[in-house]
Design a protein around this motif. Structure first.
Motif, PDB file in Angstrom:
ATOM      1  N   ASP A  32       0.862  -1.169   0.000  1.00 23.82           N
ATOM      2  CA  ASP A  32       0.000   0.000   0.000  1.00 23.82           C
ATOM      3  C   ASP A  32       0.906   1.228   0.000  1.00 23.82           C
ATOM      4  O   ASP A  32       1.885   1.280   0.741  1.00 23.82           O
ATOM      5  N   MET A  33       0.534   2.207  -0.813  1.00 28.53           N
ATOM      6  CA  MET A  33       1.358   3.413  -0.923  1.00 28.53           C
ATOM      7  C   MET A  33       0.557   4.618  -0.436  1.00 28.53           C
ATOM      8  O   MET A  33      -0.634   4.745  -0.733  1.00 28.53           O
ATOM      9  N   SER A  34       1.239   5.484   0.292  1.00 30.43           N
ATOM     10  CA  SER A  34       0.579   6.665   0.840  1.00 30.43           C
ATOM     11  C   SER A  34       1.453   7.898   0.687  1.00 30.43           C
ATOM     12  O   SER A  34       2.679   7.793   0.570  1.00 30.43           O
ATOM     13  N   TRP A  35       0.783   9.017   0.705  1.00 29.99           N
ATOM     14  CA  TRP A  35       1.448  10.304   0.845  1.00 29.99           C
ATOM     15  C   TRP A  35       1.055  10.877   2.210  1.00 29.99           C
ATOM     16  O   TRP A  35      -0.127  10.852   2.577  1.00 29.99           O
ATOM     17  N   SER A  52      -2.600  -1.874  -2.508  1.00 31.52           N
ATOM     18  CA  SER A  52      -1.955  -2.806  -3.432  1.00 31.52           C
ATOM     19  C   SER A  52      -2.968  -3.775  -4.024  1.00 31.52           C
ATOM     20  O   SER A  52      -2.825  -4.221  -5.159  1.00 31.52           O
ATOM     21  N   ALA A  53      -3.997  -4.113  -3.236  1.00 28.56           N
ATOM     22  CA  ALA A  53      -4.912  -5.180  -3.636  1.00 28.56           C
ATOM     23  C   ALA A  53      -5.715  -4.833  -4.883  1.00 28.56           C
ATOM     24  O   ALA A  53      -5.747  -5.610  -5.838  1.00 28.56           O
ATOM     25  N   ASP A  54      -6.345  -3.641  -4.858  1.00 30.69           N
ATOM     26  CA  ASP A  54      -7.232  -3.304  -5.975  1.00 30.69           C
ATOM     27  C   ASP A  54      -7.094  -1.859  -6.424  1.00 30.69           C
ATOM     28  O   ASP A  54      -7.890  -1.399  -7.244  1.00 30.69           O
ATOM     29  N   GLY A  55      -6.097  -1.162  -5.890  1.00 36.08           N
ATOM     30  CA  GLY A  55      -5.886   0.221  -6.307  1.00 36.08           C
ATOM     31  C   GLY A  55      -6.927   1.178  -5.782  1.00 36.08           C
ATOM     32  O   GLY A  55      -7.028   2.310  -6.275  1.00 36.08           O
ATOM     33  N   SER A  56      -7.695   0.755  -4.784  1.00 40.36           N
ATOM     34  CA  SER A  56      -8.675   1.683  -4.221  1.00 40.36           C
ATOM     35  C   SER A  56      -7.946   2.778  -3.458  1.00 40.36           C
ATOM     36  O   SER A  56      -6.827   2.574  -2.965  1.00 40.36           O
ATOM     37  N   THR A  57      -8.575   3.940  -3.390  1.00 39.13           N
ATOM     38  CA  THR A  57      -7.921   5.102  -2.802  1.00 39.13           C
ATOM     39  C   THR A  57      -8.737   5.668  -1.648  1.00 39.13           C
ATOM     40  O   THR A  57      -9.952   5.463  -1.552  1.00 39.13           O
ATOM     41  N   ASN A  58      -8.041   6.372  -0.805  1.00 39.73           N
ATOM     42  CA  ASN A  58      -8.685   7.033   0.326  1.00 39.73           C
ATOM     43  C   ASN A  58      -7.956   8.342   0.575  1.00 39.73           C
ATOM     44  O   ASN A  58      -6.721   8.351   0.662  1.00 39.73           O
TER      45      ASN A  58
END
Length: 119
Positions: A32-35, A52-58
Motif C-alpha cells: 500500500d502506498m501513501s502520501w 496494493s490489492a485493488d488500487g482503491s484510494t482514500n
C-alpha cells in the motif's frame, strides 16, 4: 530500499502540482502506498492512500476533491496530483510504502519534498 520524491515547488494559491515517488529495492506492487505531509510545528498527517490489492484510494477529508493519488506498478511509481492548492497545504510531503505479512510490518519512508503555497 529507496523512495525518492520529486515535484515539490513554490506555487501560487489556486495552482497545481504533481508529486512523484520512485520506489526501488522492494516488490512495489505488494505494498500500500501513501502520501503524508508535515507542516512546520504540526504533526504529520495522512494525505492519501492507494492499496496494493485493488488500487482503491482514500483521501483525507480536507483534501478530497483536490488531491488525487495514483500508482503505476510497471514503473514502480506513485503520484499525487494536487489542484486548487491553498497556503495551508504548505508542508513537506513524504511517500510511504506499507505492507503487513505473516505478522511482520514493512514500513518504508522517503526523505520528502517541499511544497510551498504562497503568493
Amino acid at each position: 530500499v529507496q523512495l525518492v520524491e520529486s515535484g515539490g515547488n513554490l506555487v501560487q494559491p489556486g495552482g497545481s502540482l504533481r508529486l512523484s515517488c520512485a520506489a526501488s529495492g522492494f516488490t512495489f506492487s505488494l505494498y500500500d502506498m501513501s502520501w503524508y505531509r508535515q507542516a512546520p510545528g504540526k504533526e504529520r498527517e495522512l494525505v492519501a492512500t492507494i492499496t496494493s490489492a485493488d488500487g482503491s484510494t482514500n483521501n483525507a477529508d480536507s483534501m478530497k476533491g483536490r488531491f488525487t493519488i495514483s500508482r503505476d506498478n510497471a514503473l514502480n511509481t506513485v503520484s499525487l496530483q494536487m489542484n486548487s492548492l491553498k497556503p495551508e497545504d504548505t508542508a513537506v510531503y513524504s511517500c510511504n510504502a506499507f505492507r503487513r505479512s505473516l505478522g511482520v510490518k514493512y514500513d518504508y519512508w522517503g526523505q520528502g519534498t517541499q511544497v510551498t503555497v504562497s503568493s
